[in-house]
Design an enzyme around this catalytic site. Structure first.
Site, short mmCIF file in Angstrom:
data_model
loop_
_atom_site.label_atom_id
_atom_site.label_comp_id
_atom_site.label_asym_id
_atom_site.label_seq_id
_atom_site.Cartn_x
_atom_site.Cartn_y
_atom_site.Cartn_z
CB ALA A 1 -0.74 5.82 3.01
CB SER A 2 -1.04 10.94 2.55
OG SER A 2 -1.44 10.60 3.86
CB ALA B 1 -0.91 0.00 1.23
CE LYS C 1 3.16 2.99 9.26
NZ LYS C 1 1.81 3.37 9.73
CB VAL D 1 2.99 -0.98 3.97
CG1 VAL D 1 3.25 -2.25 4.77
CG2 VAL D 1 2.47 0.13 4.88
CG ASP E 1 -7.87 7.04 11.17
OD1 ASP E 1 -9.03 7.40 10.89
OD2 ASP E 1 -6.94 7.03 10.34
#
Length: 555
Positions: free
Chosen positions: A127-128, A125, A146, A132, A281
């Site tokens: 992300a901003s 993945a 990560k 990962v 979250d």
């Protein structure tokens, strides 16, 4: 730095000007305020979903993060916008493998080839904040690594400073911004996001949550690998699973998810009202399901912490929500609020909270939006100029995301009943805790002196009452000082009268001829006149200087 800030402001204002009067923002605002039904929103907006996504990407990682948060709000946006914004969670431009190798070696001190037997160069993945990769340690342990994007911390700080300045400006000139404490909201966002940028904190958060939730067998939290983690690199267990929202309909029909949801709900209630440490979250992208139907809680960068006092107040609020008791809800909200007492506004607040409760008649998860109700409470409070603690927004966001997950897996789940069961369990547990021998012993020690002295003191009081000698002394006024002050005033008036009489008498005597003179005046009246002048000057000196020093001594 000045040019960089200027560029941030230019991008920010360009984005605001483009979307400020757009149809999608108007629709979102009306829905957030409960003025329209989200299911009835028009899909024909001037800006297309893909255009909004691209604009957020151009704005930078801070706004990509905001877009991610919006993608978890089906109560606000149409489905096509949610789908487009969801791509921000998994479809951000990737970091090259060469960059990943460089960051890992700089942070950890060893190369990827030495640390891992296998390292998949294609990210799981992106992300901003980071991306990962899947890898395997020499021990055979499967891990997820990560890696934080280069320069993202600096960009985040710069964007957050711009947002804070804009929020401060809005609060100074906008009544609406002041009403909703926009500056406090942005400051809280800044605090949360800056913590999310430190992977050392996320590693510790994983350990803390694993310990707190170890009794829940249906929940899994990845364990960090500390020797291969730093502030920009986080290595943790890889647990295979898929997003809850991507489960097929057949899987949902064939599986009874009620025990899993029971654990999930109780775990989050425990985090909020018992541990004071919560995964803040829990959107569907961070909650995965394993092949053997266990829930994985992922991405612990964003956590919420609640003080013991706030946990007590939230517990009161949750109990009142589960019982649909509007008055109790209003009381709990006022307990966690800051406001100037105004009977009219308090009455209006109570009335609107009760209306909100009456409107939410369903208890099924697919209809009952607990998180939305909590966020609507904040709007009601703001309209009545009642400033509720920021923690309520965090609570609303957590519950709103939980509502979505529960509605997907168990649409008929009775969340209010689950809250009642948990709260009853908590009350019983606390009562048992209070009855423990060590707690009773502490109570007895605290009250030992009172018990020992009470008989003699009661005897003395009754004896004084019988002899008519009972007195109550109130030291609200210093009587001695007051009496001294009056006496001094009387003395000053008397001395002033005597001095005035001496001066008048001396002046009259000076008109009588005398054989002995000084400067043409009789000796006796001249002496009286000098004495009167001396006494007068001495009195003036005392009034101007001695009274001030007297006052300071008494202070």
């Amino acid at each position: 730095m000045a040019l960089e800030n200027l560029d941030n402001y230019a991008k920010f204002f360009a984005f605001i000007l483009k979307y400020y009067n757009s149809d999608v923002v108007k629709s979102t605002t009306e829905t957030a305020l409960g003025e329209t039904d989200p299911t009835e929103k028009s899909q024909d907006f001037s800006q297309k979903p893909e255009e909004l996504v691209e604009d957020l990407k151009k704005m930078g990682p801070t706004f990509v993060k905001l877009g991610q948060l919006l993608s978890t709000r089906p109560d606000l946006l149409p489905d096509n916008y949610l789908e487009a914004l969801a791509d921000l969670q998994d479809d951000v431009e990737t970091i090259s493998y060469q960059e990943v190798e460089k960051i890992f070696e700089e942070e950890i001190g060893v190369s990827i080839s030495k640390a891992f037997v296998d390292f998949n160069q294609e990210p799981l993945a992106s992300a901003s904040i980071g991306q990962v990769h899947r890898a395997t340690l020499h021990s055979g342990r499967e891990v997820a690594v990560k890696i934080q994007r280069p320069g993202v911390r600096k960009n985040f700080i710069s964007d957050l400073e711009t947002l804070q300045k804009m929020a401060d400006l809005a609060v100074n000139y906008s009544k609406g911004a002041r009403k909703y404490a926009l500056d406090n909201v942005v400051e809280e966002l800044r605090f949360i996001l800056l913590n999310e940028l430190d992977y050392n904190k996320e590693a510790q958060n994983l350990l803390t949550l694993r310990e707190n939730l170890k009794k829940f067998k249906n929940l899994l939290i990845p364990a960090p690998v500390k020797e291969y983690s730093s502030s920009k690199v986080l290595t943790m267990d890889y647990i295979e699973g898929k997003k809850i929202t991507s489960l097929g309909n057949l899987k949902k029909v064939e599986t009874d998810f009620t025990p899993i949801i029971d654990d999930l709900v109780e775990a989050y209630l425990q985090q909020i009202v018992v541990d004071g440490f919560a995964h803040a979250d829990p959107h569907p992208g961070n909650i995965h399901l394993t092949p053997d139907n266990k829930v994985i809680l992922m991405d612990l960068g964003m956590v919420a912490k609640f003080s013991p006092q706030m946990m007590e107040k939230i517990m009161m609020l949750m109990v009142s929500i589960s019982k649909k008791d509007g008055d109790a809800m209003a009381d709990a909200l006022l307990e966690m609020s800051d406001f100037d007492y105004d009977k009219t506004k308090i009455a209006s607040f109570r009335k609107n909270i009760n209306r909100l409760v009456l409107e939410s008649t369903s208890t099924a998860a697919e209809d009952m939006e607990t998180g939305r109700i909590v966020l609507q409470m904040n709007r009601i409070a703001a309209n009545d100029e009642i400033k509720i603690a920021v923690e309520l927004n965090i609570l609303g966001k957590i519950l709103l995301n939980l509502d979505q997950i529960i509605a997907v897996l168990t649409p008929k789940y009775d969340l209010q009943q689950a809250i009642r069961r948990f709260m009853e369990k908590m009350v019983n547990k606390r009562m048992k805790s209070e009855l423990k021998p060590e707690n009773l012993y502490g109570f007895l020690l605290d009250n030992k002196k009172l018990v020992e002295n009470l008989p003699s003191r009661l005897n003395k009081i009754t004896e004084n009452l019988a002899n008519n000698q009972f007195e109550i002394k109130i030291q609200a006024l210093d009587e001695k000082r007051l009496t001294d002050g009056f006496q001094k005033i009387a003395n000053r008036i008397t001395v002033g009268l005597i001095i005035a009489a001496m001066i008048i008498g001396a002046a009259l005597l000076m008109r009588i001829p005398s054989a002995f003179t000084i400067l043409g005046y009789g000796v006796l009246p001249f002496i009286f006149f000098l004495i009167a002048i001396s006494l007068g000057l001495f009195l003036v000196y005392n009034i101007m200087f001695k009274d001030e020093s007297f006052k300071e001594q008494k202070k």
